[in-house]
Design a protein around this motif. Structure first.
Motif, PDB file in Angstrom:
ATOM      1  N   ALA A 268       0.832  -1.206   0.000  1.00 30.28           N
ATOM      2  CA  ALA A 268       0.000   0.000   0.000  1.00 30.28           C
ATOM      3  C   ALA A 268       0.868   1.258   0.000  1.00 30.28           C
ATOM      4  N   GLY A 269       1.958   1.233   0.774  1.00 33.71           N
ATOM      5  CA  GLY A 269       2.852   2.384   0.811  1.00 33.71           C
ATOM      6  C   GLY A 269       3.494   2.664  -0.536  1.00 33.71           C
ATOM      7  N   LYS A 270       3.877   1.611  -1.229  1.00 36.51           N
ATOM      8  CA  LYS A 270       4.501   1.785  -2.536  1.00 36.51           C
ATOM      9  C   LYS A 270       3.490   2.296  -3.566  1.00 36.51           C
ATOM     10  N   LEU A 271       2.221   1.886  -3.419  1.00 36.10           N
ATOM     11  CA  LEU A 271       1.192   2.404  -4.321  1.00 36.10           C
ATOM     12  C   LEU A 271       0.898   3.866  -4.015  1.00 36.10           C
ATOM     13  N   LEU A 272       0.970   4.244  -2.729  1.00 35.42           N
ATOM     14  CA  LEU A 272       0.785   5.649  -2.360  1.00 35.42           C
ATOM     15  C   LEU A 272       1.885   6.515  -2.963  1.00 35.42           C
ATOM     16  N   ALA A 273       3.078   5.929  -3.066  1.00 33.18           N
ATOM     17  CA  ALA A 273       4.201   6.671  -3.642  1.00 33.18           C
ATOM     18  C   ALA A 273       4.237   6.568  -5.167  1.00 33.18           C
ATOM     19  N   GLN A 274       3.340   5.769  -5.720  1.00 31.20           N
ATOM     20  CA  GLN A 274       3.290   5.554  -7.175  1.00 31.20           C
ATOM     21  C   GLN A 274       4.637   5.067  -7.728  1.00 31.20           C
ATOM     22  N   GLU A 275       5.262   4.122  -7.029  1.00 30.27           N
ATOM     23  CA  GLU A 275       6.526   3.569  -7.496  1.00 30.27           C
ATOM     24  C   GLU A 275       6.286   2.785  -8.787  1.00 30.27           C
ATOM     25  N   GLU A 276       7.063   3.085  -9.797  1.00 28.71           N
ATOM     26  CA  GLU A 276       6.864   2.477 -11.110  1.00 28.71           C
ATOM     27  C   GLU A 276       7.030   0.959 -11.068  1.00 28.71           C
ATOM     28  N   ALA A 277       8.029   0.486 -10.314  1.00 26.26           N
ATOM     29  CA  ALA A 277       8.273  -0.960 -10.251  1.00 26.26           C
ATOM     30  C   ALA A 277       7.075  -1.688  -9.664  1.00 26.26           C
ATOM     31  N   TRP A 318     -18.643 -11.982 -14.711  1.00 28.47           N
ATOM     32  CA  TRP A 318     -18.145 -13.328 -14.442  1.00 28.47           C
ATOM     33  C   TRP A 318     -18.242 -13.648 -12.953  1.00 28.47           C
ATOM     34  N   TRP A 319     -18.254 -12.602 -12.149  1.00 28.79           N
ATOM     35  CA  TRP A 319     -18.240 -12.757 -10.694  1.00 28.79           C
ATOM     36  C   TRP A 319     -19.399 -11.995 -10.050  1.00 28.79           C
ATOM     37  N   ILE A 320     -19.788 -12.470  -8.890  1.00 27.61           N
ATOM     38  CA  ILE A 320     -20.719 -11.757  -8.013  1.00 27.61           C
ATOM     39  C   ILE A 320     -19.975 -11.558  -6.696  1.00 27.61           C
ATOM     40  N   ARG A 321     -20.105 -10.403  -6.097  1.00 30.10           N
ATOM     41  CA  ARG A 321     -19.397 -10.205  -4.831  1.00 30.10           C
ATOM     42  C   ARG A 321     -20.274  -9.520  -3.787  1.00 30.10           C
ATOM     43  N   LYS A 322     -19.888  -9.761  -2.532  1.00 24.23           N
ATOM     44  CA  LYS A 322     -20.591  -9.157  -1.399  1.00 24.23           C
ATOM     45  C   LYS A 322     -19.551  -8.686  -0.394  1.00 24.23           C
ATOM     46  N   ARG A 323     -19.681  -7.446   0.054  1.00 26.01           N
ATOM     47  CA  ARG A 323     -18.705  -6.881   0.978  1.00 26.01           C
ATOM     48  C   ARG A 323     -18.785  -7.560   2.341  1.00 26.01           C
ATOM     49  N   ILE A 324     -17.638  -7.942   2.869  1.00 25.66           N
ATOM     50  CA  ILE A 324     -17.567  -8.512   4.212  1.00 25.66           C
ATOM     51  C   ILE A 324     -17.282  -7.410   5.229  1.00 25.66           C
ATOM     52  N   GLY A 325     -16.349  -6.511   4.867  1.00 28.58           N
ATOM     53  CA  GLY A 325     -15.979  -5.420   5.767  1.00 28.58           C
ATOM     54  C   GLY A 325     -14.594  -4.923   5.418  1.00 28.58           C
ATOM     55  N   PRO A 326     -14.014  -4.050   6.250  1.00 32.07           N
ATOM     56  CA  PRO A 326     -12.667  -3.563   5.980  1.00 32.07           C
ATOM     57  C   PRO A 326     -11.626  -4.654   6.229  1.00 32.07           C
ATOM     58  N   TYR A 327     -10.595  -4.682   5.393  1.00 33.24           N
ATOM     59  CA  TYR A 327      -9.472  -5.606   5.597  1.00 33.24           C
ATOM     60  C   TYR A 327      -8.361  -4.892   6.358  1.00 33.24           C
ATOM     61  N   PHE A 328      -8.014  -3.688   5.905  1.00 36.48           N
ATOM     62  CA  PHE A 328      -7.157  -2.822   6.719  1.00 36.48           C
ATOM     63  C   PHE A 328      -7.654  -1.387   6.544  1.00 36.48           C
ATOM     64  N   PRO A 329      -7.486  -0.554   7.571  1.00 36.40           N
ATOM     65  CA  PRO A 329      -8.056   0.798   7.535  1.00 36.40           C
ATOM     66  C   PRO A 329      -7.295   1.696   6.567  1.00 36.40           C
ATOM     67  N   PRO A 330      -7.868   2.855   6.222  1.00 40.19           N
ATOM     68  CA  PRO A 330      -7.173   3.782   5.324  1.00 40.19           C
ATOM     69  C   PRO A 330      -5.818   4.192   5.895  1.00 40.19           C
ATOM     70  N   VAL A 331      -4.801   4.176   5.036  1.00 31.91           N
ATOM     71  CA  VAL A 331      -3.450   4.585   5.440  1.00 31.91           C
ATOM     72  C   VAL A 331      -2.934   5.616   4.448  1.00 31.91           C
ATOM     73  N   ASN A 332      -2.102   6.532   4.953  1.00 29.76           N
ATOM     74  CA  ASN A 332      -1.435   7.485   4.055  1.00 29.76           C
ATOM     75  C   ASN A 332       0.067   7.348   4.212  1.00 29.76           C
ATOM     76  N   LEU A 333       0.803   7.977   3.320  1.00 23.35           N
ATOM     77  CA  LEU A 333       2.250   7.781   3.274  1.00 23.35           C
ATOM     78  C   LEU A 333       2.923   8.297   4.533  1.00 23.35           C
ATOM     79  N   GLN A 334       2.498   9.455   5.021  1.00 24.64           N
ATOM     80  CA  GLN A 334       3.107  10.015   6.224  1.00 24.64           C
ATOM     81  C   GLN A 334       2.826   9.135   7.436  1.00 24.64           C
ATOM     82  N   GLY A 335       1.605   8.613   7.510  1.00 28.54           N
ATOM     83  CA  GLY A 335       1.241   7.778   8.650  1.00 28.54           C
ATOM     84  C   GLY A 335       1.971   6.447   8.680  1.00 28.54           C
ATOM     85  N   LEU A 336       2.512   6.019   7.538  1.00 29.40           N
ATOM     86  CA  LEU A 336       3.219   4.740   7.474  1.00 29.40           C
ATOM     87  C   LEU A 336       4.715   4.871   7.765  1.00 29.40           C
TER      88      LEU A 336
END
Length: 351
Positions: A268-277, A318-336
Motif C-alpha cells: 500500500a505504501g509503494k502504491l501511495l508513492a506511485q513507485e513504477e516498479a 463473471w463474478w458476483i461479490r458481497k462486501r464482508i468489511g474492511p481488511y485494513f483501515p485507510p493509510v497514508n504515506l506520512q502515517g506509514l
C-alpha cells in the motif's frame, strides 16, 4: 504424487466425502475461464473427479513396480492428469514440471515413433547396438564410463539417504506438507490442497484523493491485479505456466489478516508513492496521469462465480461479490513512516 494423495486423505474431510471438487474450481488461487464452467458441473461429476484424483495419486504410483506395460500406463495417466489440471486452472509451472519425470516411464521402444527411420538415423544405430548386445558382443568400456558409474551410484546412495525422513513423513499420520528436510533442499515432501477453502474471499485495494478518508463523499477507486479476481466483468485469465506471484500472495492474504501479512501494508505504501516498479505488477492504476492517491485501504469481499446464462452473466459479469468489511483501515504515506522504520524497510519515495 503419493504425498499429495495422502495429505488429502488425511486432511480436509471433503476429500473423503468426495465433495472437494464442488468448491475447488471457484476457490483455487487463480481460476481460468474453463474453471468458470467446470464449477457448474453436476454433483456426480464432481464426485467422479475426486475419485479419479484419489486413483491417480494413491494407486497409480505403484504401477511403476509392476513391469514395463504398467509403467507406461503410469506415465500416460500422470501426463493426462497434469494436462487436465493445466487446462482447468492457473497453477503456474507446477503441473508442467510434474510431467517431466513421467517421461522417464517410456522406454526406447515406446518412444521410437518420435525418431526418423531413415538409413543411418538414430533408430537404426540403436537397433544395431541392441543386436550386438543380443549376440553377446560386449562393447569396450571407456574410462569415462567407469567414472559415470561411480558418480551415478554415489548420487543414488546420497538421494536414498536424504530420502529417509521424506519416506518416514509419508508414513506418519501427522504428515507435514511442502517441507524440506536438509539445508540443500535436494529432496523434500510435497502435497497440494490438503484443505480446500469453501468460500472465495478477495482483498480489494482502493485509493482516494480525498483529504478525509472518512468523508462519505470520498470517491474510492480500485486497483486491478493482473489475473486475480477483482473487476466483476473481467474474464478470468489464462496464464499457465506463467506465475503472477503477487496475485497468489493476495489469495493467501484474503483468508488471513493484514497483521499476518504485513507485506500488504508495504505494498500500500509503494502504491501511495506511485513507485513504477510496483505499479508494473498491477493491471490498472486508477491514478495514472494525475496525482497519487492520498489514502489507500483494503476492503474484504466474498466472491462467487456468476451463473452461466443467468442474470449477472447476461450483464457481462463473471463474478458476483458481497462486501464482508474492511481488511485494513485507510493509510497514508506520512502515517506509514514509523511502520516502515520499525521494520527497517526503505521509505517509499514518490517517483
Amino acid at each position: 504424487m503419493l504425498g499429495a494423495g495422502l495429505i488429502k486423505i488425511r486432511g480436509d474431510r471433503c476429500w473423503r466425502e468426495l465433495t472437494c471438487m464442488d468448491y475447488h474450481y471457484e476457490t483455487q488461487p487463480v481460476p481460468n475461464p474453463i474453471a468458470y464452467f467446470m464449477h457448474r458441473s453436476p454433483w456426480w461429476f464432481h464426485q467422479f473427479e475426486t475419485l479419479v484424483n484419489h486413483f491417480i495419486e494413491l494407486v497409480v504410483p505403484f504401477f511403476l513396480f509392476l513391469g514395463r506395460r504398467m509403467c507406461i500406463i503410469h506415465g500416460l495417466l500422470q501426463i493426462l492428469f497434469q494436462v487436465l489440471l493445466i487446462v482447468s486452472g492457473n497453477l503456474s509451472f507446477l503441473n508442467w514440471l510434474t510431467i517431466v519425470p513421467s517421461i522417464a516411464c517410456f522406454d526406447d521402444t515406446s518412444l521410437g515413433f518420435l525418431f526418423s527411420s531413415k538409413r543411418g538415423g538414430v533408430k537404426e544405430r540403436v537397433a544395431q547396438m541392441q543386436l550386438k548386445e543380443a549376440a553377446g558382443e560386449q562393447l569396450p568400456l571407456r574410462y569415462g564410463c567407469y567414472v559415470r558409474k561411480v558418480v551415478n551410484i554415489s548420487f543414488g546412495l546420497l538421494i536414498a539417504y536424504l530420502s529417509i525422513p521424506v519416506v518416514l513423513n509419508l508414513l506418519n499420520s501427522r504428515q507435514v506438507m511442502n517441507t524440506s528436510f536438509n539445508p540443500l533442499r535436494i529432496v523434500n515432501t510435497y502435497g497440494a490442497f490438503g484443505s480446500i477453502t469453501k468460500e472465495r474471499t478477495e482483498v480489494v485495494l482502493q485509493g482516494t484523493s480525498s483529504l478525509d478518508p472518512n468523508d462519505p463523499a470520498a470517491v474510492w477507486e480500485e486497483y486491478d491485479f493482473k489475473c486475480k479476481p477483482g473487476n466483476l466483468k473481467r474474464r478470468p485469465c489464462f496464464i499457465t505456466p506463467y506465475h503472477y506471484r503477487l496475485d497468489w500472495l493476495m489469495w493467501f492474504a484474503a483468508f488471513q489478516t493484514y497483521e499476518q501479512n504485513e507485506w500488504i501494508i508495504h505494498l500500500a505504501g509503494k502504491l501511495l508513492a506511485q513507485e513504477e516498479a510496483t505499479l508494473s505488477l498491477m493491471a490498472t492504476n486508477p491514478f495514472a496521469g494525475r496525482g497519487p492517491p492520498r489514502w489507500i485501504r483494503g476492503e474484504h469481499f466474498k466472491y462467487k462465480f456468476s451463473q452461466p446464462g443467468g442474470k449477472h452473466a447476461s450483464e457481462g459479469r463473471w463474478w458476483i461479490r458481497k462486501r464482508i468489511g474492511p481488511y485494513f483501515p485507510p493509510v497514508n504515506l506520512q502515517g506509514l513512516k514509523k511502520f516502515y522504520e520499525d521494520r527497517n524497510w526503505p521509505y517509499p519515495v514518490r517517483d
